[in-house]
Design an enzyme around this catalytic site. Structure first.
Site, short mmCIF file in Angstrom:
data_model
loop_
_atom_site.label_atom_id
_atom_site.label_comp_id
_atom_site.label_asym_id
_atom_site.label_seq_id
_atom_site.Cartn_x
_atom_site.Cartn_y
_atom_site.Cartn_z
N GLU A 11 18.97 16.13 33.73
CA GLU A 11 18.69 14.99 32.87
C GLU A 11 17.18 14.77 32.81
O GLU A 11 16.46 15.07 33.75
CB GLU A 11 19.37 13.75 33.45
CG GLU A 11 19.21 12.49 32.61
CD GLU A 11 19.82 11.25 33.25
OE1 GLU A 11 20.14 10.31 32.51
OE2 GLU A 11 19.95 11.22 34.50
N LYS A 62 24.61 10.39 26.21
CA LYS A 62 25.10 9.71 27.41
C LYS A 62 25.80 8.40 27.04
O LYS A 62 25.25 7.56 26.35
CB LYS A 62 23.92 9.44 28.34
CG LYS A 62 24.28 8.83 29.69
CD LYS A 62 23.01 8.67 30.52
CE LYS A 62 23.27 8.10 31.89
NZ LYS A 62 22.01 7.95 32.66
N CYS A 94 24.68 12.16 34.42
CA CYS A 94 24.28 11.24 35.49
C CYS A 94 25.27 10.10 35.76
O CYS A 94 26.32 10.32 36.35
CB CYS A 94 22.87 10.72 35.22
SG CYS A 94 22.02 10.09 36.70
#
Length: 276
Positions: free
Chosen positions: A40, A114, A155
């Site tokens: 990321e 995300k 994440c």
């Protein structure tokens, strides 16, 4: 498949980060990797919105993306760019935290924005509000790498198991989780959660990570946990990238997915229920 997890410790300067990333990708390909994954925030890590606005670009104008696409084509590899901060056309000016899968001809095969924003209070002095600068994605993404079904996440998504369940039940055999994981929560939860997602979904988990202390442009430095992980469907840790930038190689035997799913076919055993 031979995969390579690239572990970075990026600055808030995309131009300075790019040569380091390219060097590690070339090292991985030179060692025989045909699937290379970066973490990321591959282009920068910054919490200063004014600075982000000054250096980030739209996807079509982003120099990091253009260079990484060209490198994937030159090396003939599959490349997961863990995520890039990118400008959008959103009215509120927020950015996208976008993971991109690049094919061996340099083409963009898949994009994933995300979904879950890191809006947390780790402690009384450590507060994060990702949604102030980044807008959340709305769509789960299932794609293929070299013919193998792959589900994409980033994440903080790790803490939402239903996302990974849907991807696995959709056919994913590999789940990717590029991260810039906080060092406090990483020490407590990173490995446990990665292994849990692999076990409960009988998938490989490939999680390239940021590490170290990241200098901030006009803001507080940030620390990330590192320990890029590759975990097999039965939960074994196949590789751990430690705490320094570098390349971690791992052999992926996809037959292990089918073996695990025969032993414990839990993906087919979900049941509807009422309540609470």
């Amino acid at each position: 498949m031979k995969a390579a997890l690239v572990q970075l410790s990026v600055t808030d300067d995309p131009a300075a980060n790019l040569p380091v990333t390219l060097g590690f990708i070339r090292e991985a390909a030179g060692a025989g990797a045909d699937f290379v994954l970066t973490p990321e925030c591959t282009n920068l890590l910054s919490s200063n919105r004014a600075h982000q606005n000054a250096v980030l670009r739209l996807e079509e104008d982003d120099l990091t993306l253009a260079a990484l696409r060209a490198e994937a084509e030159a090396l003939g590899i599959w490349l997961l760019i863990g995520s890039l901060g990118l400008k959008t056309h959103d009215a509120d000016g927020r950015f996208a935290n976008r993971s991109l899968l690049i094919g061996p001809q340099g083409q963009i095969v898949a994009r994933y924005d995300k979904i879950h924003m890191f809006d947390v209070d780790v402690s009384e002095t450590e507060r994060y509000r990702e949604s102030e600068a980044y807008r959340p994605g709305t769509r789960a993404v299932l794609t293929e790498v070299a013919g193998t079904p792959l589900g994409m996440a980033i994440c903080y998504d790790l803490r939402f198991p239903h996302l990974f369940r849907k991807l696995a039940q959709g056919g994913a055999q590999i789940l990717t989780l590029p991260a810039a994981f906080n060092d406090t929560t990483g020490a407590a939860h990173w490995e446990s959660l990665i292994r849990a997602r692999a076990i409960e979904n009988t998938c490989f988990m490939l999680a390239p990570a940021q590490c170290g202390t990241h200098a901030a442009h006009g803001g507080r430095p940030r620390r990330t946990w590192g320990h890029s992980l590759a975990v097999a469907p039965w939960g074994e840790v196949l590789a751990d990238g430690g705490t320094e930038p570098g390349v971690t190689l791992v052999e992926i035997d996809l037959a292990r997915v089918a073996q695990a799913r025969v032993r414990v076919p839990s993906l087919a055993h979900d049941r509807d229920f009422e309540g609470p």
